[in-house]
Design a protein around this motif. Structure first.
Motif, mmCIF file in Angstrom:
data_model
loop_
_atom_site.group_PDB
_atom_site.id
_atom_site.type_symbol
_atom_site.label_atom_id
_atom_site.label_comp_id
_atom_site.label_asym_id
_atom_site.label_seq_id
_atom_site.Cartn_x
_atom_site.Cartn_y
_atom_site.Cartn_z
ATOM 1 N N GLN A 224 0.978 -1.282 -0.143
ATOM 2 C CA GLN A 224 -0.135 0.073 -0.058
ATOM 3 C C GLN A 224 0.603 1.241 0.103
ATOM 4 O O GLN A 224 1.740 1.395 0.710
ATOM 5 C CB GLN A 224 -0.921 -0.036 1.029
ATOM 6 C CG GLN A 224 -1.785 -1.224 1.409
ATOM 7 C CD GLN A 224 -2.550 -1.324 2.689
ATOM 8 O OE1 GLN A 224 -3.038 -0.343 2.951
ATOM 9 N NE2 GLN A 224 -2.215 -2.297 3.225
ATOM 10 N N TYR A 225 0.663 2.125 -1.030
ATOM 11 C CA TYR A 225 1.467 3.226 -1.159
ATOM 12 C C TYR A 225 0.684 4.539 -1.061
ATOM 13 O O TYR A 225 -0.448 4.651 -1.442
ATOM 14 C CB TYR A 225 2.060 3.206 -2.436
ATOM 15 C CG TYR A 225 3.051 1.979 -2.811
ATOM 16 C CD1 TYR A 225 4.190 2.111 -2.419
ATOM 17 C CD2 TYR A 225 2.324 0.955 -3.472
ATOM 18 C CE1 TYR A 225 5.085 0.749 -2.516
ATOM 19 C CE2 TYR A 225 3.285 -0.361 -3.719
ATOM 20 C CZ TYR A 225 4.557 -0.347 -3.321
ATOM 21 O OH TYR A 225 5.150 -1.233 -3.581
ATOM 22 N N ALA A 226 1.287 5.281 -0.493
ATOM 23 C CA ALA A 226 0.426 6.658 0.061
ATOM 24 C C ALA A 226 0.150 7.379 -1.266
ATOM 25 O O ALA A 226 1.235 7.552 -2.198
ATOM 26 C CB ALA A 226 1.067 7.506 1.038
ATOM 27 N N SER B 74 -7.959 14.967 3.598
ATOM 28 C CA SER B 74 -7.620 13.577 3.287
ATOM 29 C C SER B 74 -8.968 12.834 3.020
ATOM 30 O O SER B 74 -9.909 12.966 4.228
ATOM 31 C CB SER B 74 -6.849 13.114 4.689
ATOM 32 O OG SER B 74 -6.735 11.734 4.530
ATOM 33 N N SER B 75 -9.114 12.206 1.946
ATOM 34 C CA SER B 75 -10.398 11.348 2.242
ATOM 35 C C SER B 75 -10.119 9.917 2.619
ATOM 36 O O SER B 75 -9.115 9.107 2.468
ATOM 37 C CB SER B 75 -10.661 11.116 0.458
ATOM 38 O OG SER B 75 -11.617 10.169 0.352
ATOM 39 N N PHE C 33 -3.345 20.217 -1.844
ATOM 40 C CA PHE C 33 -3.104 18.613 -1.807
ATOM 41 C C PHE C 33 -4.491 17.973 -1.501
ATOM 42 O O PHE C 33 -5.123 18.287 -0.499
ATOM 43 C CB PHE C 33 -2.125 18.115 -1.164
ATOM 44 C CG PHE C 33 -0.699 18.651 -1.697
ATOM 45 C CD1 PHE C 33 -0.200 18.350 -2.899
ATOM 46 C CD2 PHE C 33 0.083 19.412 -1.087
ATOM 47 C CE1 PHE C 33 1.073 18.465 -3.449
ATOM 48 C CE2 PHE C 33 1.397 19.944 -1.555
ATOM 49 C CZ PHE C 33 2.015 19.211 -2.670
ATOM 50 N N TYR C 34 -5.005 16.987 -2.363
ATOM 51 C CA TYR C 34 -6.089 16.080 -1.816
ATOM 52 C C TYR C 34 -5.608 14.726 -1.635
ATOM 53 O O TYR C 34 -4.989 13.853 -2.659
ATOM 54 C CB TYR C 34 -7.286 16.056 -2.869
ATOM 55 C CG TYR C 34 -8.269 14.862 -2.735
ATOM 56 C CD1 TYR C 34 -9.117 15.192 -1.776
ATOM 57 C CD2 TYR C 34 -8.185 14.058 -3.524
ATOM 58 C CE1 TYR C 34 -10.233 14.465 -1.581
ATOM 59 C CE2 TYR C 34 -9.367 13.038 -3.534
ATOM 60 C CZ TYR C 34 -10.163 13.384 -2.561
ATOM 61 O OH TYR C 34 -11.275 12.234 -2.461
ATOM 62 N N TYR C 35 -5.366 14.006 -0.426
ATOM 63 C CA TYR C 35 -4.999 12.815 -0.042
ATOM 64 C C TYR C 35 -5.849 11.779 -0.301
ATOM 65 O O TYR C 35 -7.021 11.885 0.109
ATOM 66 C CB TYR C 35 -4.295 12.755 1.354
ATOM 67 C CG TYR C 35 -3.086 13.360 1.365
ATOM 68 C CD1 TYR C 35 -1.697 12.738 1.817
ATOM 69 C CD2 TYR C 35 -2.939 14.858 1.291
ATOM 70 C CE1 TYR C 35 -0.729 13.253 1.997
ATOM 71 C CE2 TYR C 35 -1.784 15.356 1.470
ATOM 72 C CZ TYR C 35 -0.598 14.773 1.867
ATOM 73 O OH TYR C 35 0.647 15.239 1.923
#
Length: 567
Positions: free
Chosen positions: A93-95, A396-397, A432-434
């Motif tokens: 799993q990669y951010a 962050s979603s 930014f939108y995570y």
């Protein structure tokens, strides 16, 4: 007496679970035991499905500290924070995050917005904000060809000759189209083709020749077969023959061809890969003229843009809290989409997963940071809930659940992401939108990479790299690759191959231990590490040294640390 609010973090240590994995269960893939893994060495057992480098329970967590942890690869589930071990877990799993100012919706994403515009009428400021500006973004995409020379990434600037050829080819296309239009106007009337399409042939021929300088095997798709090719104007199957001679996977070769075509925005609007085929959607569209066959009673269905909406769309951003209608919607979603059993759908589990959060609440503060739910209503019926964290410098979603009876053509997941990206940019004005984690081999995650230009966090240097040009080629070769830049042939960008915090094998830092506050039952209250008795300090040092490998130093230095042994 003034008090300073600080994060309170309890170290839970590493974790290795052998439960089933929801991401790869359909593929029945389990990694074999590794001799490098002490948990399975010599046992003949399968490697654990979920392996964590570190985990913690946040009794209290400042929003700026969580933002720093996310940039180190961490994510939260309620108050539980975890950092995956991508070298040992079954599904690395990669951010992933999206710079919202650089984002432009793709053709398919704009189509989703148009379907919602045709389906429902926005009745409040939030829904109008999410559905407005579609035409402006399409115009911006057309103008992007003129601005691309000043905003091209470094890898495109290295080929100025090819870019100039593409721009010149586009100018020739425009000149040829104008000439064709004048000739058609001055000539006598000619019968209209039965298909209802009038294509400026010279224009498309010029365009094809310009593209063939990049990919000589491109061939035009006959108009009668464009519907079967997704509307593509040109196609190549060169990936099959090249893969046969090179021994590479045909999908990898096809993706390489597509990557060579995408940078030429003056000629190419979109490039799609399907198996070993590469379909190219040209920037110049054929002209459409009506014919009697298209206006027959059997074909009078209105386009989505012109149809009259029959529903009312309303959106509301509220603080995270337990609400019965949201819980009922969550249960319907989990049953239909994830197949959850009834014993798993309890109010306690729901609240612990999506309602509880470790962020402090300030009764009289003006800070907007914290946990929120974005509610979407159709005709005053709740149909979608997005779980968001508002942080300094990012949104962050965390999760999305929706009514499974929504028409599939509305693409709820894509629509929700488009709305949240727009709110990030227009309402909160954050850069930014995570989007949580990206799993390269999981089909459910592919939509995240479709929001370009997405960035993945490199596990070696801790920097965010472009998904399309740096991360994807590395992951195509090795799904468990952490150092994207090193795999892409640029090891100097990986700090001489030394991983940073958040990667197994990272060198242990040497922070100022006296600045770390430790809570221990015998101590009664948090105390600096040096103030603990020698026996307790000797017990805490190993765990805090390991924990510090995965947590940014500035977070650890200003937080209260609780060792794993504390209960």
């Amino acid at each position: 007496m003034s008090t300073t609010v600080t994060s309170v973090l309890q170290d839970l240590g590493e974790s290795a679970e052998r439960t089933h994995c929801g991401y790869c269960a359909s593929r029945r893939r389990r990694r074999p035991a590794s001799e490098d893994d002490p948990a399975t060495r010599g046992t003949g057992q399968d490697a654990p499905c979920h392996v964590l480098l570190a985990s913690l329970w946040a009794h209290l967590l400042l929003s700026e500290d969580y933002k720093a942890l996310m940039d180190a690869g961490w994510r939260r589930s309620g108050c539980f924070l975890y950092l995956p071990d991508n070298r040992r877990t079954c599904c690395p799993q990669y951010a992933i995050r999206l710079p919202v100012e650089a984002f432009r919706p793709s053709r398919s994403q704009r189509r989703v917005l148009r379907r919602w515009t045709a389906y429902a009428t926005p009745v409040d400021s939030l829904s109008r904000l999410c559905l407005s500006g579609d035409e402006d973004e399409m115009d911006a995409e057309v103008d992007q060809a003129e601005k691309s020379a000043a905003t091209l990434p470094e890898e495109r600037k290295s080929s100025p000759t090819r870019l100039a050829d593409a721009m010149n080819g586009m100018r020739r296309c425009n000149t040829s189209a104008a000439a064709s239009h004048r000739s058609a106007t001055e000539a006598t009337s000619a019968p209209i083709p039965a298909t209802g399409h009038l294509t400026p042939r010279a224009n498309l021929d010029e365009q094809l020749e310009a593209l063939r300088r990049i990919e000589p095997t491109l061939r035009p798709v006959p108009p009668a077969r464009r519907a079967a090719s997704g509307g593509a104007h040109y196609m190549t199957a060169a990936a099959f023959s090249r893969a046969h001679h090179s021994g590479e996977a045909v999908e990898v070769v096809a993706q390489r061809i597509a990557d060579a075509l995408r940078p030429h925005e003056a000629l190419v609007r979109e490039v799609l890969v399907c198996g070993g085929y590469v379909n190219v959607h040209a920037r110049q569209e054929p002209l459409h003229v009506p014919t009697s066959s298209r206006l027959s009673p059997a074909n009078t269905r209105c386009s989505p843009r012109r149809s009259t909406p029959t529903h009312r769309l309303r959106m509301q951003l509220v603080e995270a809290a337990f609400r019965s209608d949201a819980f009922a919607l969550y249960c319907r979603y989990q049953r239909a989409i994830h197949g959850d059993d009834e014993h798993e759908l309890t109010p306690h589990r729901y609240a612990r997963f999506l309602v509880q959060h470790p962020f402090p609440r300030y009764p009289h503060a003006t800070s907007r940071d914290g946990a929120y739910h974005l509610h979407t209503y159709l005709d005053e019926r709740l149909v979608m809930v997005g779980v968001l964290d508002v942080l300094p410098g990012a949104i962050s979603s965390k999760y999305l659940f929706y009514d499974p009876e929504l028409p599939s053509r509305l693409s709820p997941g894509v629509f929700s992401t488009l709305c949240e990206v727009r709110l990030t940019r227009e309402l909160f004005r954050e850069p930014f939108y995570y989007m949580g984690y990206y799993i390269h081999s999981c089909g459910k995650m592919r939509y995240k990479a479709a929001f370009r230009p997405s960035q993945l966090r490199c596990g070696f240097n801790g920097q965010w790299v472009d998904w399309a040009t740096v991360a994807r080629p590395a992951l195509d070769r090795d799904e468990h690759c952490d150092g994207f830049a090193e795999a892409a042939g640029d090891p100097e960008r990986c700090e001489n191959g030394q991983p940073v915090a958040g990667v197994a094998g990272a060198p242990s830092p040497a922070p100022a231990w006296h600045a770390v506050s430790v809570w221990w039952p015998d101590a009664g209250a948090p105390k600096p590490l040096h103030a603990l008795p020698d026996r307790l300090r000797a017990q805490v040092l190993p765990s805090i040294s390991r924990f510090a490998r995965h947590v940014p130093h500035r977070v650890l230095a200003r937080s209260v640390y609780i060792p794993p042994a504390v209960e």
